[in-house]
Motif scaffolding. Sequence first.
Motif, PDB file in Angstrom:
ATOM      1  N   GLY A 118      -6.661 -29.323   2.061  1.00 25.35           N
ATOM      2  CA  GLY A 118      -6.517 -29.796   0.689  1.00 25.35           C
ATOM      3  C   GLY A 118      -7.321 -31.019   0.343  1.00 25.35           C
ATOM      4  O   GLY A 118      -7.306 -31.473  -0.813  1.00 25.35           O
ATOM      5  N   ALA A 119      -8.068 -31.573   1.291  1.00 27.57           N
ATOM      6  CA  ALA A 119      -8.785 -32.835   1.058  1.00 27.57           C
ATOM      7  C   ALA A 119      -9.815 -32.738  -0.056  1.00 27.57           C
ATOM      8  O   ALA A 119     -10.069 -33.717  -0.759  1.00 27.57           O
ATOM      9  N   SER A 120     -10.418 -31.566  -0.232  1.00 30.83           N
ATOM     10  CA  SER A 120     -11.506 -31.438  -1.208  1.00 30.83           C
ATOM     11  C   SER A 120     -11.039 -31.611  -2.647  1.00 30.83           C
ATOM     12  O   SER A 120     -11.844 -31.893  -3.531  1.00 30.83           O
ATOM     13  N   SER A 121      -9.739 -31.439  -2.902  1.00 30.61           N
ATOM     14  CA  SER A 121      -9.238 -31.487  -4.278  1.00 30.61           C
ATOM     15  C   SER A 121      -8.883 -32.898  -4.734  1.00 30.61           C
ATOM     16  O   SER A 121      -8.688 -33.126  -5.929  1.00 30.61           O
ATOM     17  N   ILE A 122      -8.796 -33.856  -3.826  1.00 36.20           N
ATOM     18  CA  ILE A 122      -8.332 -35.202  -4.181  1.00 36.20           C
ATOM     19  C   ILE A 122      -9.407 -35.929  -4.982  1.00 36.20           C
ATOM     20  O   ILE A 122     -10.543 -36.084  -4.523  1.00 36.20           O
ATOM     21  N   PRO A 123      -9.095 -36.394  -6.198  1.00 35.11           N
ATOM     22  CA  PRO A 123     -10.092 -37.117  -6.991  1.00 35.11           C
ATOM     23  C   PRO A 123     -10.569 -38.382  -6.268  1.00 35.11           C
ATOM     24  O   PRO A 123      -9.794 -39.057  -5.582  1.00 35.11           O
ATOM     25  N   ALA A 124     -11.830 -38.705  -6.458  1.00 39.61           N
ATOM     26  CA  ALA A 124     -12.436 -39.838  -5.750  1.00 39.61           C
ATOM     27  C   ALA A 124     -11.732 -41.151  -6.034  1.00 39.61           C
ATOM     28  O   ALA A 124     -11.642 -42.020  -5.157  1.00 39.61           O
ATOM     29  N   ALA A 125     -11.244 -41.335  -7.265  1.00 41.31           N
ATOM     30  CA  ALA A 125     -10.656 -42.613  -7.658  1.00 41.31           C
ATOM     31  C   ALA A 125      -9.160 -42.687  -7.383  1.00 41.31           C
ATOM     32  O   ALA A 125      -8.537 -43.717  -7.653  1.00 41.31           O
ATOM     33  N   ASP A 126      -8.559 -41.635  -6.850  1.00 43.55           N
ATOM     34  CA  ASP A 126      -7.124 -41.603  -6.569  1.00 43.55           C
ATOM     35  C   ASP A 126      -6.832 -42.384  -5.295  1.00 43.55           C
ATOM     36  O   ASP A 126      -7.596 -42.341  -4.331  1.00 43.55           O
ATOM     37  N   CYS A 127      -5.678 -43.076  -5.236  1.00 41.72           N
ATOM     38  CA  CYS A 127      -5.326 -43.860  -4.054  1.00 41.72           C
ATOM     39  C   CYS A 127      -5.161 -42.977  -2.818  1.00 41.72           C
ATOM     40  O   CYS A 127      -5.289 -43.445  -1.685  1.00 41.72           O
ATOM     41  N   ARG A 128      -4.903 -41.676  -3.030  1.00 43.40           N
ATOM     42  CA  ARG A 128      -4.754 -40.775  -1.900  1.00 43.40           C
ATOM     43  C   ARG A 128      -6.085 -40.461  -1.223  1.00 43.40           C
ATOM     44  O   ARG A 128      -6.117 -39.947  -0.111  1.00 43.40           O
ATOM     45  N   ASP A 161      -9.504 -32.682 -12.151  1.00 46.94           N
ATOM     46  CA  ASP A 161      -8.216 -33.387 -12.186  1.00 46.94           C
ATOM     47  C   ASP A 161      -7.074 -32.394 -12.367  1.00 46.94           C
ATOM     48  O   ASP A 161      -6.039 -32.472 -11.703  1.00 46.94           O
ATOM     49  N   ASP A 162      -7.268 -31.467 -13.304  1.00 52.50           N
ATOM     50  CA  ASP A 162      -6.232 -30.470 -13.583  1.00 52.50           C
ATOM     51  C   ASP A 162      -5.965 -29.607 -12.355  1.00 52.50           C
ATOM     52  O   ASP A 162      -4.811 -29.261 -12.063  1.00 52.50           O
ATOM     53  N   PHE A 163      -7.031 -29.257 -11.651  1.00 59.33           N
ATOM     54  CA  PHE A 163      -6.900 -28.423 -10.453  1.00 59.33           C
ATOM     55  C   PHE A 163      -6.089 -29.146  -9.383  1.00 59.33           C
ATOM     56  O   PHE A 163      -5.195 -28.566  -8.758  1.00 59.33           O
ATOM     57  N   PHE A 164      -6.386 -30.429  -9.195  1.00 53.47           N
ATOM     58  CA  PHE A 164      -5.677 -31.212  -8.183  1.00 53.47           C
ATOM     59  C   PHE A 164      -4.179 -31.268  -8.493  1.00 53.47           C
ATOM     60  O   PHE A 164      -3.334 -31.005  -7.635  1.00 53.47           O
ATOM     61  N   PHE A 165      -3.836 -31.594  -9.755  1.00 58.17           N
ATOM     62  CA  PHE A 165      -2.429 -31.747 -10.102  1.00 58.17           C
ATOM     63  C   PHE A 165      -1.709 -30.401 -10.193  1.00 58.17           C
ATOM     64  O   PHE A 165      -0.473 -30.366 -10.155  1.00 58.17           O
ATOM     65  N   ALA A 166      -2.478 -29.318 -10.245  1.00 58.64           N
ATOM     66  CA  ALA A 166      -1.862 -27.982 -10.212  1.00 58.64           C
ATOM     67  C   ALA A 166      -1.549 -27.535  -8.791  1.00 58.64           C
ATOM     68  O   ALA A 166      -0.894 -26.508  -8.596  1.00 58.64           O
ATOM     69  N   GLY A 167      -2.026 -28.276  -7.806  1.00 66.07           N
ATOM     70  CA  GLY A 167      -1.776 -27.915  -6.411  1.00 66.07           C
ATOM     71  C   GLY A 167      -3.025 -27.808  -5.578  1.00 66.07           C
ATOM     72  O   GLY A 167      -2.954 -27.719  -4.349  1.00 66.07           O
ATOM     73  N   GLY A 168      -4.202 -27.788  -6.225  1.00 67.46           N
ATOM     74  CA  GLY A 168      -5.473 -27.826  -5.522  1.00 67.46           C
ATOM     75  C   GLY A 168      -5.719 -26.637  -4.614  1.00 67.46           C
ATOM     76  O   GLY A 168      -5.172 -25.542  -4.799  1.00 67.46           O
ATOM     77  N   MET A 169      -6.560 -26.876  -3.607  1.00 67.77           N
ATOM     78  CA  MET A 169      -6.987 -25.787  -2.727  1.00 67.77           C
ATOM     79  C   MET A 169      -5.830 -25.148  -1.972  1.00 67.77           C
ATOM     80  O   MET A 169      -5.829 -23.939  -1.731  1.00 67.77           O
ATOM     81  N   LYS A 170      -4.829 -25.931  -1.611  1.00 66.66           N
ATOM     82  CA  LYS A 170      -3.693 -25.350  -0.892  1.00 66.66           C
ATOM     83  C   LYS A 170      -3.002 -24.290  -1.743  1.00 66.66           C
ATOM     84  O   LYS A 170      -2.666 -23.195  -1.263  1.00 66.66           O
ATOM     85  N   ALA A 171      -2.778 -24.614  -3.019  1.00 63.47           N
ATOM     86  CA  ALA A 171      -2.115 -23.662  -3.914  1.00 63.47           C
ATOM     87  C   ALA A 171      -2.974 -22.422  -4.134  1.00 63.47           C
ATOM     88  O   ALA A 171      -2.460 -21.291  -4.149  1.00 63.47           O
ATOM     89  N   LEU A 172      -4.268 -22.612  -4.301  1.00 62.31           N
ATOM     90  CA  LEU A 172      -5.155 -21.465  -4.499  1.00 62.31           C
ATOM     91  C   LEU A 172      -5.156 -20.569  -3.264  1.00 62.31           C
ATOM     92  O   LEU A 172      -5.068 -19.334  -3.374  1.00 62.31           O
ATOM     93  N   MET A 173      -5.235 -21.178  -2.084  1.00 62.57           N
ATOM     94  CA  MET A 173      -5.269 -20.385  -0.851  1.00 62.57           C
ATOM     95  C   MET A 173      -3.963 -19.613  -0.656  1.00 62.57           C
ATOM     96  O   MET A 173      -3.969 -18.498  -0.144  1.00 62.57           O
ATOM     97  N   LYS A 174      -2.852 -20.196  -1.083  1.00 63.05           N
ATOM     98  CA  LYS A 174      -1.585 -19.477  -0.962  1.00 63.05           C
ATOM     99  C   LYS A 174      -1.617 -18.206  -1.802  1.00 63.05           C
ATOM    100  O   LYS A 174      -1.154 -17.138  -1.366  1.00 63.05           O
ATOM    101  N   LYS A 175      -2.191 -18.301  -2.998  1.00 58.83           N
ATOM    102  CA  LYS A 175      -2.266 -17.119  -3.865  1.00 58.83           C
ATOM    103  C   LYS A 175      -3.264 -16.090  -3.348  1.00 58.83           C
ATOM    104  O   LYS A 175      -3.211 -14.923  -3.731  1.00 58.83           O
ATOM    105  N   LEU A 176      -4.138 -16.519  -2.462  1.00 56.37           N
ATOM    106  CA  LEU A 176      -5.142 -15.624  -1.870  1.00 56.37           C
ATOM    107  C   LEU A 176      -4.754 -15.161  -0.475  1.00 56.37           C
ATOM    108  O   LEU A 176      -5.555 -14.501   0.198  1.00 56.37           O
ATOM    109  N   SER A 177      -3.552 -15.498  -0.034  1.00 53.27           N
ATOM    110  CA  SER A 177      -3.202 -15.292   1.372  1.00 53.27           C
ATOM    111  C   SER A 177      -3.360 -13.844   1.823  1.00 53.27           C
ATOM    112  O   SER A 177      -3.643 -13.583   2.991  1.00 53.27           O
ATOM    113  N   GLY A 178      -3.200 -12.895   0.919  1.00 59.40           N
ATOM    114  CA  GLY A 178      -3.361 -11.491   1.292  1.00 59.40           C
ATOM    115  C   GLY A 178      -4.778 -11.115   1.659  1.00 59.40           C
ATOM    116  O   GLY A 178      -5.006 -10.047   2.264  1.00 59.40           O
TER     117      GLY A 178
END
Length: 583
Positions: A226-236, A325-342
Amino acid sequence: MFNKDRLTRREIGELRSQRWYAPETIRAFAHRQRTQQMGFAREEFLGKPVIGIINTWSDMSACHSHLRERADAVKRGVWAAGGFPVELPALSMGEVMVKPTTMLYRNFLAMEAEELLRQHPIDGVVLLGGCDKSTPALLMGALSMDIPLIFCPAGPMTTGKWHGQATGAGTHTKKYWDQLRLGAITQHDWIELEGAMTRSIGTCNTMGTASTMTSIADAMGFTLPGASSIPAADCRHPQMASQCGQTIVDMVWYDHKPSTWLKKDNFLNGIVAYMALGGSTNAAIHLIAMANRASIPLSLEDMEIIARKIPVLANLFPSGSNLMDDFFFAGGMKALMKKLSGFLHLDAVGVTNHPISHWVEQADCFDDDVIRDLNNPVIPLSQGCALAVLRGNLCPNGAVMKSSAASPQLRKHIGPALVFDTHQALSDQIDDPELNVSKDTVIILRNAGPVGAPGMPEWGNLPIPKKLLQQGVTDMVRISDARMSGTHYGTCILHVAPEAAIGGPLALVQTGDLIDLDIAAGTLNMLVDDSELDRRRAALTPQHKVFGRSWAALYQQHVTQANEGCDFDFLQSGSDVPEPPIF
């Protein structure tokens, strides 16, 4: 993370760096001496994993302008885990500023990364990058070196706004430029936009090449999940960078290098994510180059097979309507990969040594409009996919396009060619009110490929002639052996191989020839008989500039074609490079 019953490099004494530091020789004495000269105590580095931090920071790269601070965060993590961090500056390829194209220098950075690691006492490496070509370049170099690596993505910039409208870097620049050409916005508006669209550190906030490649790296397992989804300016983001530093030390002790975990399944997972993201066509070149460095066979056909199964699910510009930003707060790559798990190889592992299933099952999606379900795609497969591969007498070795971005009425099209031999000629003539062009014309730019340009610039999103914009035409069939920015859109056919500069069929097209495009059939042809093509081929003379010196000369002599990854022929896998002798 790792099997604690397995013997570590600590126990068997195999740290690469200690070949420099440990022996009781005059040379090792000098290595220890010079490290202490920089203020480090002997016990800080002797017997500890030496972690390289390859940093592409630059004052000329807005995407990477925060990477000095992120390198400090990585160092904190390395120190905390008991390692010794060393920062190694490398070529920074900031998109937009670099001319003629950063693609000309991708292989340069790949070589630099590999040789920085080879020549120094480095046991493992954290790669800091994110802007377009920096991700594949750093990974290509580190894969060739084959030591434990982890990629720390620079992160996307935050959302910009202008007059209440969200603005995405690149995508909206093109949109507003066309409006300025038409007089729909004023010069004052244009200047306002200049200062309003890119509001923070980080890479483009659209699903352009930067986020496409960092997201693919994430899906393949090169980053912390999930690291790729974190915005550059976010404390995370700096927190993630510090965690990279801690993780790489553990990877070194367990010798968790790419050759021990990277398989074709990782690449296939990356391609699944690529298609669901509606990612940049540029990724097709970079994935093949990366696979070649890892001695893993990968082709355009592998990508096409997956593309026909995976619709665009990420509702992001340029295919959708949201930003990173919207993608990150929606769950980012982890959420997308879960929907693609099949569609994923869930037993594949990455830098954490956990199978994908371990973190995918824990993921949640918080906005089903931003990250869609398979039964509610942004663009149904019936309307196109993220990557279509075309073949025909105009592109026998393949051409690519983002068919999901093509206009429906142009998916099957026959029209007369309008050919430009150089980008300068196109720029000089495209807005000429006397230009002989109609909405059915197929605009062709050639000699813009790897050898011809050189470096295959992002010229492929050819402009619509001004006279047609004034008539309301917003898309046309456009063909080139160049690339296109991942932030752009339209019925653009790219990466034509072989390119015109080396005698590919694109060099034989003449203005007025009929071009036949059929996306559904996967074909692209010029309707010219073979005997006429033979005649033209016999009379063909080179139209591109040949460099006699400089990096461009080396590039022209050794670069492979788009369908082969545009790597240098002598850098691809096939022979081992010996470790440097230490006297």
